[in-house]
Motif scaffolding. Structure first.
Motif, PDB file in Angstrom:
ATOM      1  N   PHE A 157      53.027  38.308  42.060  1.00  0.00           N
ATOM      2  CA  PHE A 157      51.569  38.417  42.021  1.00  0.00           C
ATOM      3  C   PHE A 157      50.998  38.278  43.431  1.00  0.00           C
ATOM      4  O   PHE A 157      51.430  37.429  44.214  1.00  0.00           O
ATOM      5  N   ARG A 158      49.992  39.108  43.710  1.00  0.00           N
ATOM      6  CA  ARG A 158      49.477  39.226  45.073  1.00  0.00           C
ATOM      7  C   ARG A 158      48.337  38.262  45.380  1.00  0.00           C
ATOM      8  O   ARG A 158      47.923  38.148  46.534  1.00  0.00           O
ATOM      9  N   GLY A 159      47.792  37.600  44.382  1.00  0.00           N
ATOM     10  CA  GLY A 159      46.703  36.657  44.627  1.00  0.00           C
ATOM     11  C   GLY A 159      45.324  37.289  44.610  1.00  0.00           C
ATOM     12  O   GLY A 159      44.328  36.592  44.843  1.00  0.00           O
ATOM     13  N   TYR A 160      45.224  38.551  44.328  1.00  0.00           N
ATOM     14  CA  TYR A 160      43.928  39.215  44.206  1.00  0.00           C
ATOM     15  C   TYR A 160      44.081  40.384  43.233  1.00  0.00           C
ATOM     16  O   TYR A 160      45.181  40.883  42.995  1.00  0.00           O
ATOM     17  N   GLY A 161      42.980  40.787  42.651  1.00  0.00           N
ATOM     18  CA  GLY A 161      43.036  41.858  41.672  1.00  0.00           C
ATOM     19  C   GLY A 161      41.950  42.890  41.897  1.00  0.00           C
ATOM     20  O   GLY A 161      41.250  42.879  42.917  1.00  0.00           O
ATOM     21  N   ARG A 162      41.796  43.777  40.946  1.00  0.00           N
ATOM     22  CA  ARG A 162      40.762  44.822  40.948  1.00  0.00           C
ATOM     23  C   ARG A 162      40.250  44.979  39.525  1.00  0.00           C
ATOM     24  O   ARG A 162      40.775  44.370  38.584  1.00  0.00           O
ATOM     25  N   PHE A 163      39.216  45.792  39.383  1.00  0.00           N
ATOM     26  CA  PHE A 163      38.655  46.107  38.055  1.00  0.00           C
ATOM     27  C   PHE A 163      38.252  44.828  37.308  1.00  0.00           C
ATOM     28  O   PHE A 163      38.490  44.684  36.108  1.00  0.00           O
ATOM     29  N   LEU A 164      37.688  43.863  38.034  1.00  0.00           N
ATOM     30  CA  LEU A 164      37.202  42.600  37.476  1.00  0.00           C
ATOM     31  C   LEU A 164      38.325  41.656  37.046  1.00  0.00           C
ATOM     32  O   LEU A 164      38.066  40.664  36.368  1.00  0.00           O
ATOM     33  N   GLU A 166      41.458  38.954  38.066  1.00  0.00           N
ATOM     34  CA  GLU A 166      41.637  37.951  39.115  1.00  0.00           C
ATOM     35  C   GLU A 166      42.911  38.144  39.918  1.00  0.00           C
ATOM     36  O   GLU A 166      42.966  37.775  41.089  1.00  0.00           O
ATOM     37  N   ASP A 167      43.935  38.700  39.306  1.00  0.00           N
ATOM     38  CA  ASP A 167      45.226  38.803  39.989  1.00  0.00           C
ATOM     39  C   ASP A 167      45.916  40.100  39.586  1.00  0.00           C
ATOM     40  O   ASP A 167      45.558  40.735  38.589  1.00  0.00           O
ATOM     41  N   SER A 168      46.909  40.486  40.357  1.00  0.00           N
ATOM     42  CA  SER A 168      47.632  41.730  40.080  1.00  0.00           C
ATOM     43  C   SER A 168      49.044  41.613  40.632  1.00  0.00           C
ATOM     44  O   SER A 168      49.323  40.812  41.524  1.00  0.00           O
ATOM     45  N   ALA A 169      49.928  42.443  40.088  1.00  0.00           N
ATOM     46  CA  ALA A 169      51.319  42.476  40.545  1.00  0.00           C
ATOM     47  C   ALA A 169      51.836  43.898  40.407  1.00  0.00           C
ATOM     48  O   ALA A 169      51.496  44.597  39.458  1.00  0.00           O
ATOM     49  N   PRO A 170      52.671  44.343  41.359  1.00  0.00           N
ATOM     50  CA  PRO A 170      53.215  45.707  41.283  1.00  0.00           C
ATOM     51  C   PRO A 170      54.335  45.803  40.257  1.00  0.00           C
ATOM     52  O   PRO A 170      54.941  44.799  39.859  1.00  0.00           O
ATOM     53  N   LEU A 171      54.619  47.029  39.833  1.00  0.00           N
ATOM     54  CA  LEU A 171      55.697  47.314  38.902  1.00  0.00           C
ATOM     55  C   LEU A 171      56.760  48.146  39.618  1.00  0.00           C
ATOM     56  O   LEU A 171      56.435  49.089  40.350  1.00  0.00           O
ATOM     57  N   TYR A 172      58.035  47.799  39.397  1.00  0.00           N
ATOM     58  CA  TYR A 172      59.142  48.491  40.042  1.00  0.00           C
ATOM     59  C   TYR A 172      60.184  48.875  38.992  1.00  0.00           C
ATOM     60  O   TYR A 172      60.151  48.409  37.848  1.00  0.00           O
ATOM     61  N   LEU A 185      50.046  45.796  37.286  1.00  0.00           N
ATOM     62  CA  LEU A 185      49.562  45.011  36.158  1.00  0.00           C
ATOM     63  C   LEU A 185      48.449  44.112  36.669  1.00  0.00           C
ATOM     64  O   LEU A 185      48.628  43.402  37.662  1.00  0.00           O
ATOM     65  N   TYR A 186      47.305  44.143  36.000  1.00  0.00           N
ATOM     66  CA  TYR A 186      46.143  43.329  36.375  1.00  0.00           C
ATOM     67  C   TYR A 186      45.924  42.296  35.283  1.00  0.00           C
ATOM     68  O   TYR A 186      45.935  42.621  34.088  1.00  0.00           O
ATOM     69  N   PHE A 187      45.731  41.050  35.717  1.00  0.00           N
ATOM     70  CA  PHE A 187      45.717  39.937  34.774  1.00  0.00           C
ATOM     71  C   PHE A 187      44.708  38.894  35.228  1.00  0.00           C
ATOM     72  O   PHE A 187      44.407  38.778  36.404  1.00  0.00           O
ATOM     73  N   GLY A 188      44.170  38.134  34.266  1.00  0.00           N
ATOM     74  CA  GLY A 188      43.277  37.023  34.570  1.00  0.00           C
ATOM     75  C   GLY A 188      41.824  37.386  34.427  1.00  0.00           C
ATOM     76  O   GLY A 188      41.340  38.321  35.064  1.00  0.00           O
ATOM     77  N   GLY A 189      41.111  36.650  33.590  1.00  0.00           N
ATOM     78  CA  GLY A 189      39.702  36.936  33.373  1.00  0.00           C
ATOM     79  C   GLY A 189      39.496  38.183  32.538  1.00  0.00           C
ATOM     80  O   GLY A 189      40.358  38.598  31.768  1.00  0.00           O
ATOM     81  N   ASN A 190      38.311  38.777  32.684  1.00  0.00           N
ATOM     82  CA  ASN A 190      37.982  40.029  31.988  1.00  0.00           C
ATOM     83  C   ASN A 190      38.243  39.924  30.490  1.00  0.00           C
ATOM     84  O   ASN A 190      38.910  40.778  29.893  1.00  0.00           O
ATOM     85  N   GLU A 191      37.736  38.845  29.905  1.00  0.00           N
ATOM     86  CA  GLU A 191      37.802  38.601  28.467  1.00  0.00           C
ATOM     87  C   GLU A 191      39.234  38.511  27.953  1.00  0.00           C
ATOM     88  O   GLU A 191      39.542  38.898  26.827  1.00  0.00           O
TER      89      GLU A 191
END
Length: 426
Positions: A157-164, A166-172, A185-191
């Motif tokens: 996880f990179r410690g920042y996200g997009r599309f509202l 909080e966090d994101s991580a790449p897929l390999y 993958l974007y995770f955290g918040g956003n209901e």
């Protein structure tokens, strides 16, 4: 053959001449981008998938009672560990009558000498720790699911996200030493939702090991009814569907979908870059036709027609070829499959759920407030349904067919079909 299907750019018969030709069957429609949203709580349904392998395990959730103790279901009361009696407290209660509640009350883990302020802080810390454990377990379950079903491995996880988020991580890919990013993958918040985005390389990797039909089964099982973005592409290696030909088709209205406004937004570039775009990135349908060989610097014939679809039902995964052909006349030229509209007469899973949920909200008050009374009338009348209706509903209201809920005719028909000789779907 090439002379028959060749098109004169100075004439307006581009579309007609192309459609009249028998197209080869080796021009498949491929998925080039996939993005969808699911709720993080859906991870509990991973192990109940009907086609689940027996050996597959996704882990377990943290147990609430193992992390948070001595609080009721509403998180507002403190319990006396000796008498096991709930003691409701608010901030004002503590300030006004603190001394009356001190004696005999301790926090289950640490004795704060009756100081409920410190006890409440300790509880908040426990609850925060529990929520973090839940998030960590859900991420772990999703990581295992992505690896087992899609062949994608979650990075750091990179410690920042997009599309509202909080966090994101790449897929390999698990065996890729170069760590080529196949999506995010974007995770955290956003209901409490999770946003998974798979790029072109990722789609090629995913669908080399699974099928769109199998992915549809997973989506419906997890409650996913809509794909946020789906890119479909068709490659031409015969030099038939070039950028110039597509531009003539655009002028002949071949990109019109048969409903809504015709898109006038387009760009047409010939030279170092050969590309035609129809629509905008914000619209539900966005076309890109370009010279792929020129873009890649290859000395071959390779033209690609690509459409970006947004917010489409998951049913499109059941027949990619036909749904693509049914988009517009230009798409029908590229692929010889039998056309099929995205929203056929049979209701999609999304339409069915919307119709049933709409009807449920309309009758919710009646079921909540009058269910027992109506049941008592049924028992009194000996389960005579006709007598029940004539007893509680006025005849003039039954004869007045204009009395209906404010739902469209399509939803009304779907509801009727759902209730016909079937159990109640809610």
């Amino acid at each position: 053959m090439m002379e028959i299907i060749a098109k004169d750019l100075n004439k307006t018969s581009t579309l007609t001449s192309a459609v009249a030709v028998d197209l080869p069957d080796d021009r498949p429609v491929n998925i080039d981008w996939l993005a969808f949203v699911m709720h993080s709580s859906a991870v509990k349904d991973f192990v109940t998938f009907p086609e689940q392998a027996e050996w597959r395990k996704y882990g377990i959730h943290p147990v609430y009672r193992n992390h948070v103790k001595a609080r009721d279901a509403f998180f507002t009361d403190v319990i006396n560990p000796k008498t096991r009696v709930w003691c409701p407290l608010t901030d004002s209660d503590i300030e006004e009558s603190f001394d009356d509640f001190v004696d005999g009350y301790t926090f289950p883990i640490t004795d704060f000498d009756g100081d409920f302020r410190q006890a409440r802080k300790a509880f908040d810390a426990q609850l925060d720790s529990y929520n973090k454990k839940v998030l960590e377990s859900r991420v772990e379950l999703i990581r295992r699911w992505l690896a087992a079903e899609l062949g994608l491995h979650l990075g750091i996880f990179r410690g920042y996200g997009r599309f509202l988020y909080e966090d994101s991580a790449p897929l390999y890919a698990h065996d890729d030493e170069n760590c080529t990013e196949l999506g995010f993958l974007y995770f955290g918040g956003n209901e409490g939702t999770v946003f998974i985005q798979i790029n072109a390389h990722g789609c090629k990797h995913v669908f080399s090991g699974t099928s769109p039909e199998h992915l549809y089964k997973w989506f419906t099982h997890l409650g996913i009814t809509t794909i946020n973005r789906l890119d479909l592409c068709v490659d031409d290696f015969d030099g038939v569907f070039t950028v110039q030909h597509a531009y003539q088709d655009f002028k002949n209205d071949a990109f019109y979908r048969g409903r809504g406004r015709r898109s006038s937004a387009h760009t047409y570039t010939i030279g170092d870059v050969e590309m035609l775009t129809v629509g905008s990135r914000q619209s539900l349908t966005f076309w890109r036709i370009y010279n792929k060989a020129l873009e890649q610097g290859l000395d071959i014939v390779w033209n690609r027609s690509e459409v970006e679809l947004k917010h489409v039902p998951v049913e499109i995964l059941l027949d990619i070829q036909s749904y693509f052909t049914g988009l517009c006349d230009y798409a029908a030229q590229l692929n010889p499959s039998k056309p099929r509209k995205i929203n056929p007469f049979n209701p999609s899973l999304s339409d069915l759920r919307k119709a049933v949920h709409s009807f449920e909200s309309d009758v919710k008050w009646l079921r909540t407030q009058c269910s027992k009374k109506i049941a008592s009338v049924i028992h009194q009348l000996g389960y005579d349904v006709e007598a029940l209706i004539s007893t509680i509903v006025r005849r003039e209201h039954i004869e007045d067919e204009s009395i209906r809920f404010a739902t469209n005719d399509c939803y009304q028909q779907i509801v009727r079909n759902q209730f016909k000789n079937r159990p109640i779907p809610f």
